[in-house]
Every structure is written in C-alpha cells, then in structure tokens.
Design an enzyme around this catalytic site. Structure first.
Site, PDB file in Angstrom:
ATOM      1  N   ASP A 111      -7.122  -4.720  10.449  1.00 31.61           N
ATOM      2  CA  ASP A 111      -6.191  -3.808  10.730  1.00 31.61           C
ATOM      3  C   ASP A 111      -7.061  -2.088  11.762  1.00 31.61           C
ATOM      4  O   ASP A 111      -7.854  -1.831  10.907  1.00 31.61           O
ATOM      5  CB  ASP A 111      -6.022  -3.094   9.120  1.00 31.61           C
TER       6      ASP A 111
ATOM      7  N   LYS B 234      -6.747   2.850  -1.426  1.00 31.60           N
ATOM      8  CA  LYS B 234      -7.291   3.310  -0.498  1.00 31.60           C
ATOM      9  C   LYS B 234      -7.914   5.035  -1.020  1.00 31.60           C
ATOM     10  O   LYS B 234      -7.781   4.925  -2.527  1.00 31.60           O
ATOM     11  CB  LYS B 234      -6.520   4.269   0.249  1.00 31.60           C
TER      12      LYS B 234
ATOM     13  N   TRP C 177       1.130  -1.437  -0.325  1.00 35.81           N
ATOM     14  CA  TRP C 177       0.358   0.038  -0.061  1.00 35.81           C
ATOM     15  C   TRP C 177       0.956   1.442  -0.354  1.00 35.81           C
ATOM     16  O   TRP C 177       2.400   1.291   0.264  1.00 35.81           O
ATOM     17  CB  TRP C 177      -1.420  -0.210   1.470  1.00 35.81           C
TER      18      TRP C 177
ATOM     19  N   ASP D  94      -9.874  -3.153   2.509  1.00 33.20           N
ATOM     20  CA  ASP D  94     -10.018  -3.080   3.965  1.00 33.20           C
ATOM     21  C   ASP D  94     -11.474  -2.658   3.616  1.00 33.20           C
ATOM     22  O   ASP D  94     -11.273  -1.623   2.748  1.00 33.20           O
ATOM     23  CB  ASP D  94      -8.733  -2.022   3.501  1.00 33.20           C
TER      24      ASP D  94
ATOM     25  N   HIS E 171     -11.270   1.703   3.181  1.00 31.83           N
ATOM     26  CA  HIS E 171     -11.051   2.091   1.842  1.00 31.83           C
ATOM     27  C   HIS E 171     -11.240   2.709   0.905  1.00 31.83           C
ATOM     28  O   HIS E 171     -10.835   3.234   0.324  1.00 31.83           O
ATOM     29  CB  HIS E 171      -9.815   1.549   1.437  1.00 31.83           C
TER      30      HIS E 171
END
Length: 418
Positions: A326, A228, A185, A259, A262
C-alpha cells in the site's frame, strides 16, 4: 550474464549449505508466497467512478509525473508491464472505485458485473484478486464520517456499500479459485478536540456487525478491518484506532490489517505480528514506508521491511498472513514504483527464508545470546543476492537493474503519449 549468475548461484548454494540452509527449499517456499499489488499506485487513487474528483479521507497523492493511467485498459496495460518485471506469484488488490460501467453507478449498488473485465484479466494471468470498499472521496464522506456517521441514512449508505463489496469479493474468490481478502478501512475522525469519542465507536462497531452478519464461504471471501493513527482532517481523533480494530477483530474473529504506515513513528508492525496472531484468525499486512508522519512511500529493502518478512518466516505464519502493498507516489514513474516496491518485498522474504532459523532458535533457547548475535550479523553478509538473481532468471525477469530500461522504453513509447 546468465552463465555468471548460474555460477554465482552454485557458489552461494554451497555457502548457505555450510550454515544449514537449503537454497532450493527456500526458493520452493518463495514460489508459494504471493504479494498482492495495489492497483491505486497506477492512477494516484483516482479510480474510474469520477477520476477528476478530489481525494478525501486523509489521502493525498503528491506529484504530477506524466503517464498516469486514465482508464482501466491503460491501468491493466501498466500492471502487465510491471508484473512482467517482478518474479514469483502475485495478486492484485482492487478498490471499489475501479469499477467499469457505461453509466454512473452508486456505490451502494455496485455489483460483480462491474468488475467482469478485471476477473477476465486475472484469469488470463492466473492471478487472485483482493478487494476494498471505498469509503472516501464521495459527497457522503465529505464531513469526515462514513460508517460512524451520526446520520442513520448516511451510515446505512456506507453499510450497504460494504455489503455490496463483500459480494463482489466473494465473486472474485469463486471465479478465480482463490479467496479474496476484503479490507475495510474508514477515514472517520475529527480534526480538532473531540468531546464524545465513545458514541462514534459504538456506531462503527454496530455498522461492522451489520456488514459482517451475512456468512460467506471462506473459500471465496475473507474479511479484515484496518486501523489508522490519524489522517489529514482527522488529526485529533480516529474512530477506527489500533485498539478499536484489534479489539473488534479479536472479539468477532475476523482478519486484522496491519499497515506499516498507520501507527506512531516509533511503532513498527513487525513487533505486532506475533502478538496479534495469537488472537485473530488471520492477518493482512499492508507493507508501506512511513516517513515521519506520512505513510505510503515506495517500499524499500529497509530494516522494517526485512523485520516484517522475518516475523512471517520465523513464526511459520504462511497460512495465516496475507501480504499486500500500500503505497502511491505520483512524483516518479508509477510502474517503476510498483517494480521497486514489490521486488523489495520479495527480496525481504527471500532473505528471511535463507536464515538458519532453527539454529538461531536453538542458541536462543540455550541462552547463548553471544552466538545468536554473531550469527545474525554474519548472516547479513552471505550471498543472498546470487540466489535472488538465479530466481529472477528462472522466472524470466531481469535479475538486476536492467528492468529499468524496459520501464524507460515504455515511458517513451506509451506513457508519454497520454
């Protein structure tokens, strides 16, 4: 208490059997599904390269709860405590800044030896390790660009860092007998209006191609790229957007990281899993909890966490999906945050495994949507908690909130002394 839990489990086992669900079979599958915990909850994403340095790349840990881990020894002790309160198989996800060295090491020069203590610890605990290059909180990322930087020398520095990280990840897999998933990332983007959105994406694509050019044994190492929507300082333009990373993972056949925090607040990754799984070889899930525009809150047993677990189970994606967490919260006890979030992820998986999926799919194929909805709702009231508590007992961890007593004792005798 043990006897009551055992009695409750036997009753729950009968209730689930009545709807065609074998609880023992569900628990056997749950025993094969590790959740990769993230080391950075324990120290607010500071790492040990320069633990006093400021966070950059759109990352921010808020709060000042006492007891933050200050070195790797303390962090491993905190992880030991947290993992002792979480049932079932686990892994640990490391960032490159969690290296250990007696002297400063440039990020493009990190080597497996700088993580030798982590590997030894993982062997002792029979854990797998996952990895991430750290493309933020560094002088060469201060202007918001790394792998997409217009300066070739800076771009090469980050390419070399990611290449070095892949070798470290592969060394984890080789030494521990379980492939390490390495997630790339980058925070690259711009705060305000951007004229040329194309060239940075061309540079990022070329950089990733260079990074992944060396073929590594998939028995030891697996690659993934993560998108993201935006970050602090990159509100208007993110180079590695969702479309970019999905396109890259699909065209290059590498893993795609989804994610939960994100994407746009109205988007959920549970709906993306079955679509992305058609095109990419594997998925890495970062289970997090977004609140409005901010991600990375402690995972709850909420609708989206449950929906993510249902997608994994309903589509039988056990060999294609890697489950990681996360989040980081510096406003509460950091060990409690790990325990709450990881237990919730595992509870969601158990609840999904206790669903009569075959029956529900049959009703759907028969267009009996009334019965499908009725059974889905009735399922929510079945005694899954009794199955969870029995599983906790089998794993020798507290079955209920009594784990909090151990965390509070650790706070009083260990964390408060830091």
């Amino acid at each position: 208490m043990t006897k009551l839990i055992e009695q409750a489990y036997e009753l729950a086992r009968e209730r689930f059997a009545a709807v065609g669900v074998d609880t023992e079979q569900a628990l056997a599958r749950l025993d094969t599904l590790p959740v990769s915990m993230h080391c950075w909850q324990g120290d607010d994403v500071r790492g040990f390269e320069n633990p006093q340095g400021a966070l950059t790349g759109g990352i921010q840990a808020t709060g000042n709860y006492p007891g933050r881990a200050r070195n790797a020894t303390e962090l491993r002790a905190d992880l030991d405590k947290a993992m002792s309160l979480i049932p079932g198989p686990k892994r640990l996800n490391l960032h490159a800044i969690y290296l250990e060295s007696d002297r400063p090491v440039a990020r493009d020069a990190i080597e497996p030896q700088h993580f030798a203590h982590w590997v030894e610890w993982a062997k002792q605990h029979q854990l797998g390790l996952d990895f991430n290059p750290t493309c933020f909180s560094h002088p060469l990322s201060e202007d918001g660009f790394t792998l997409a930087h217009r300066d070739k020398a800076i771009r090469q520095f980050w390419i070399d860092h990611c290449k070095a990280s892949r070798h470290i990840s592969a060394s984890f897999g080789k030494q521990l007998g379980s492939p390490s998933v390495m997630n790339v990332w980058v925070p690259d983007g711009m705060k305000d209006l951007t004229v040329d959105r194309f060239a940075p994406r061309q540079r990022l694509m070329a950089a990733l191609d260079d990074i992944f050019s060396e073929k590594l044994d998939p028995q030891h190492h697996l690659d993934a790229v993560e998108s993201k929507l935006f970050g602090i300082g990159a509100e208007s333009y993110t180079v590695g957007s969702g479309e970019f990373c999905l396109g890259y993972a699909t065209s290059r056949q590498v893993g795609l990281t989804l994610d939960a925090g994100h994407f746009h607040p109205t988007e959920v990754i549970s709906d993306k899993i079955s679509a992305a799984a058609l095109y990419v070889p594997r998925l890495l899930l970062h289970i997090s909890r977004p609140v409005r525009w901010d991600s990375d809150h402690v995972v709850l047993l909420d609708d989206e966490t449950q929906a993510i677990a249902h997608e994994i189970v309903r589509q039988q994606l056990f060999d294609k999906v890697h489950i990681g967490l996360d989040f980081f919260d510096a406003s509460i006890n950091r060990i409690a945050a790990w325990v709450i979030g990881t237990r919730n992820a595992k509870k969601a998986l158990l609840r999904a495994l206790l669903e009569p999926t075959d029956q529900l799919r049959q009703l759907e194929n028969q267009s009996d949507y009334t019965s499908r909805l009725a059974l889905l709702e009735e399922q929510k009231s079945l005694p899954w908690q009794a199955v969870w508590e029995s599983w906790c007992l089998r794993n020798d961890v507290p079955a209920d909130a009594r784990w909090l007593n151990e965390v509070q004792h650790y706070q009083q005798h260990i964390l408060s002394q830091r």
